[in-house]
Design an enzyme around this catalytic site. Structure first.
Site, PDB file in Angstrom:
ATOM      1  N   GLU A  37      -5.608  13.818  10.538  1.00 46.01           N
ATOM      2  CA  GLU A  37      -6.171  12.675  10.529  1.00 46.01           C
ATOM      3  C   GLU A  37      -5.487  11.745  11.943  1.00 46.01           C
ATOM      4  OE1 GLU A  37      -8.215  11.598   8.737  1.00 46.01           O
ATOM      5  OE2 GLU A  37      -8.278  12.998   6.992  1.00 46.01           O
TER       6      GLU A  37
ATOM      7  N   ALA B  93       2.723   9.523   8.932  1.00 41.91           N
ATOM      8  CA  ALA B  93       3.034   8.305   9.909  1.00 41.91           C
ATOM      9  C   ALA B  93       3.507   7.133   9.020  1.00 41.91           C
ATOM     10  CB  ALA B  93       1.605   8.009  10.594  1.00 41.91           C
TER      11      ALA B  93
ATOM     12  N   GLY C  37       9.113  18.496  12.905  1.00 40.60           N
ATOM     13  CA  GLY C  37       7.404  18.700  12.815  1.00 40.60           C
ATOM     14  C   GLY C  37       7.123  19.935  13.713  1.00 40.60           C
TER      15      GLY C  37
ATOM     16  N   LYS D  57       7.444  15.994   5.922  1.00 36.99           N
ATOM     17  CA  LYS D  57       8.112  15.443   7.056  1.00 36.99           C
ATOM     18  C   LYS D  57       7.785  14.272   7.242  1.00 36.99           C
ATOM     19  CE  LYS D  57       8.484  14.662  11.057  1.00 36.99           C
ATOM     20  NZ  LYS D  57       8.861  13.177  11.770  1.00 36.99           N
TER      21      LYS D  57
ATOM     22  N   CYS E 269      -5.062   2.981  10.921  1.00 32.65           N
ATOM     23  CA  CYS E 269      -6.101   4.005  11.464  1.00 32.65           C
ATOM     24  C   CYS E 269      -7.394   3.532  11.524  1.00 32.65           C
ATOM     25  CB  CYS E 269      -5.828   5.450  11.271  1.00 32.65           C
ATOM     26  SG  CYS E 269      -6.014   5.718   9.609  1.00 32.65           S
ATOM     27  N   THR E 270      -7.699   2.779  10.106  1.00 35.03           N
ATOM     28  CA  THR E 270      -9.005   2.140  10.205  1.00 35.03           C
ATOM     29  C   THR E 270      -9.358   0.596  10.525  1.00 35.03           C
ATOM     30  OG1 THR E 270      -8.189   1.501   7.675  1.00 35.03           O
ATOM     31  CG2 THR E 270      -9.503   3.746   8.262  1.00 35.03           C
TER      32      THR E 270
ATOM     33  N   GLY F  77     -10.007  -0.052   3.925  1.00 36.03           N
ATOM     34  CA  GLY F  77      -9.590  -0.351   2.560  1.00 36.03           C
ATOM     35  C   GLY F  77     -10.502   0.866   1.785  1.00 36.03           C
ATOM     36  N   ALA F  78     -10.636   2.300   2.354  1.00 32.88           N
ATOM     37  CA  ALA F  78     -11.135   3.292   1.494  1.00 32.88           C
ATOM     38  C   ALA F  78     -10.710   3.491   0.305  1.00 32.88           C
ATOM     39  CB  ALA F  78     -10.963   4.300   2.460  1.00 32.88           C
TER      40      ALA F  78
ATOM     41  N   GLU G 136      -7.255   3.270  21.735  1.00 33.42           N
ATOM     42  CA  GLU G 136      -6.645   2.631  20.542  1.00 33.42           C
ATOM     43  C   GLU G 136      -5.362   1.794  20.732  1.00 33.42           C
ATOM     44  OE1 GLU G 136      -5.929   3.987  15.795  1.00 33.42           O
ATOM     45  OE2 GLU G 136      -4.993   5.375  17.521  1.00 33.42           O
TER      46      GLU G 136
END
Length: 507
Positions: A260, A157, A222, A182, A294-295, A456-457, A394
């Site tokens: 994800e 993404a 894709g 891709k 995403c977080t 921030g993982a 979201e």
């Protein structure tokens, strides 16, 4: 710009590569625009079916050789890729910032994630362990081993244009797989730059052509990967809508998916929280990458006894945010990726107001000097009810929703009430609250943090979520098992052939 030249980015760039050889592509060009200043950065050729077929055929041949290379040797090549990324960290981080719009510090941090996953994968190359089991039959030994899958398709993404590819590709490489990437059509040049950086490493080590491939294109490309039975695993990062379409196609051919997808992440602010610490975590979580992670923290669930005081702190902090060119390190917030993202932001604000939301920090699009691209927006804060329809969705933008709670159980129920299940956090110095949040009766997310934010993982832990986030796990821990197939082996070293379960079959 100097970093474009350093990375080999030109006005017109071939968009298809087998790792060593480049092809222009037969489907026209993707235009890369910078949301920073609205300028065209360059053109990237799109893969058509002929180029796609050539890449898959090359990758298939490469797998036959690559799977036989000892895993520690594969790991050493990944180590060299990490070293090449270290040399180009400043240039690649600058390109990520300019093409995607995140702050330079975040762009550099994304490249550091790539370097970190290379380091992790090097160690992993000597730790692809299987188990041994005791057999119920005398003279028998049982064990399991893990073998490479084959071609791993990677759809990434725009918000993390390079890091998420590396999470997949570096692990897949040490596992003995080959990869076809891709990239997002919104950030194709960052992907092209990565391929340039690793090409010399591949050539120097005589890596078979086809181990790391790239096919730039749109949804059609894709879709080719999703429908292709020669691609046993497809890792896809993006929206829940996209993930459902990918999963349906891959499932129809009984392939594997690693998804994800969306996040709708919350921080619970307890009355027992260190409010200064909570403010830092909430602020970066909400406005980092202009709300396009995403977080990203999208909801703050605040105890009623500290609600007013924490809201006041938050409003004051938002007033100090500097919005502008992300390559200027004095700015906190850069632009959204494009005009479609801006329209989604405005639509969400309108929907929130229509549903009774009260904006304590108003939003809006910024205009004038430095904002010519039209993609800069104001991070905003709205007071809402937990079950408002807009709160359940979201929106990839810096919109933060505030809501109250009275008991820990109520806060957890609010946290879990959305369809997504990626990241979550609680700010509390109360041990019982923290342990409840982490228990089976607590957060239903794949990531649950205490006294840090939702974003921030680190790469050492498996990254991913539940429910409409897709259930995938990437990066650390034992996520490597996604890229391999398990085989159970039984060896009879005795002189008899007893059957399991005591079955007799005598002639």
């Amino acid at each position: 710009m100097k970093f474009l030249e350093e990375l080999g980015i030109k006005t017109i760039n071939p968009g298809v590569s087998t790792g060593i050889e480049w092809m222009q592509g037969s489907e026209g060009n993707i235009t890369s625009w910078s949301p920073v200043d609205g300028r065209q950065i360059g053109l990237v050729g799109m893969a058509g079916v002929p180029e796609y077929e050539q890449v898959v055929a090359t990758a298939t041949r490469a797998f036959e050789q690559w799977r036989l290379v000892p895993a520690p040797r594969r790991g050493d090549i990944v180590r060299q890729i990490g070293a090449a990324l270290r040399e180009k960290k400043q240039a690649l981080g600058s390109l990520v910032s300019y093409e995607m719009g995140k702050s330079l510090q975040e762009g550099l941090g994304e490249v550091q994630e790539m370097i970190d996953i290379c380091d992790f994968a090097v160690g992993l190359s000597r730790q692809l362990y299987g188990l041994s089991m005791h057999s119920e039959r005398p003279g028998h030994r049982m064990y399991e081993q893990w073998h490479p899958l084959g071609i791993v398709g990677i759809i990434s993404a725009f918000n993390f244009p390079v890091a998420v590819w590396s999470w997949n590709a570096m692990l897949a490489m040490v596992c003995g797989d080959v990869c076809i990437w891709k990239p997002s059509e919104k950030t194709p040049l960052s992907a092209i730059a990565c391929q340039h950086i690793i090409a010399d490493v591949l050539k120097h080590n005589n890596v078979p052509e086809g181990v790391l491939c790239i096919v730039n294109g749109g949804r059609e490309t894709g879709a080719l990967l999703a429908a292709d039975p020669r691609v046993p695993l497809l890792s896809a990062t993006g929206s829940t809508r996209m993930g459902k379409a990918v999963a349906t196609t891959v499932a129809a051919r009984l392939g594997r998916c690693l998804l994800e997808l969306g996040g709708n992440n919350a921080i619970i602010i307890s009355q027992h929280a260190d409010l200064d610490m909570a403010l830092i975590g909430s602020l970066f979580g909400a406005v980092g990458t202009a709300g396009q992670r995403c977080t990203t923290t999208r909801r703050l669930i605040i105890h009623e006894s500290v609600y007013d005081s924490f809201r006041e702190k938050l409003v004051k902090a938002y007033g100090q945010l500097r919005i502008g060119n992300p390559l200027d390190e004095t700015n906190h917030v850069g632009p959204l990726i494009d005009n479609d993202a801006v329209n989604a932001y405005l639509s969400a604000i309108a929907a929130c107001k229509a549903q009774g939301g009260n904006f304590v920090v108003p939003g809006g699009v910024l205009h004038g000097d430095g904002f010519e691209s039209g993609c800069y927006v104001k991070p905003c804060i709205a007071e809402v009810q937990p079950d408002d329809a807009i709160v359940q969705t979201e929106t990839f933008a810096p919109i933060l929703y505030l809501m109250k709670y009275s008991t820990p159980e109520e806060a957890i129920a609010i946290q879990n009430s959305v369809p997504q299940g990626l990241s979550s956090a609680i700010m509390t110095m109360n041990l019982r609250e923290a342990e409840l949040f982490l228990s089976a009766a607590g957060s239903d997310c794949g990531i649950a943090n205490v006294n840090i934010g939702t974003s921030g993982a680190e790469i050492g832990g498996a990254f991913g979520g539940e429910k409409e986030t897709g259930g995938g796990r990437e990066s650390g821990s034992d996520a490597w098992k996604n890229y391999m197939r398990r085989q159970t082996n039984t060896i009879n070293y005795g002189t008899q052939l007893p059957l399991a379960q005591g079955i007799k079959f005598d002639l």
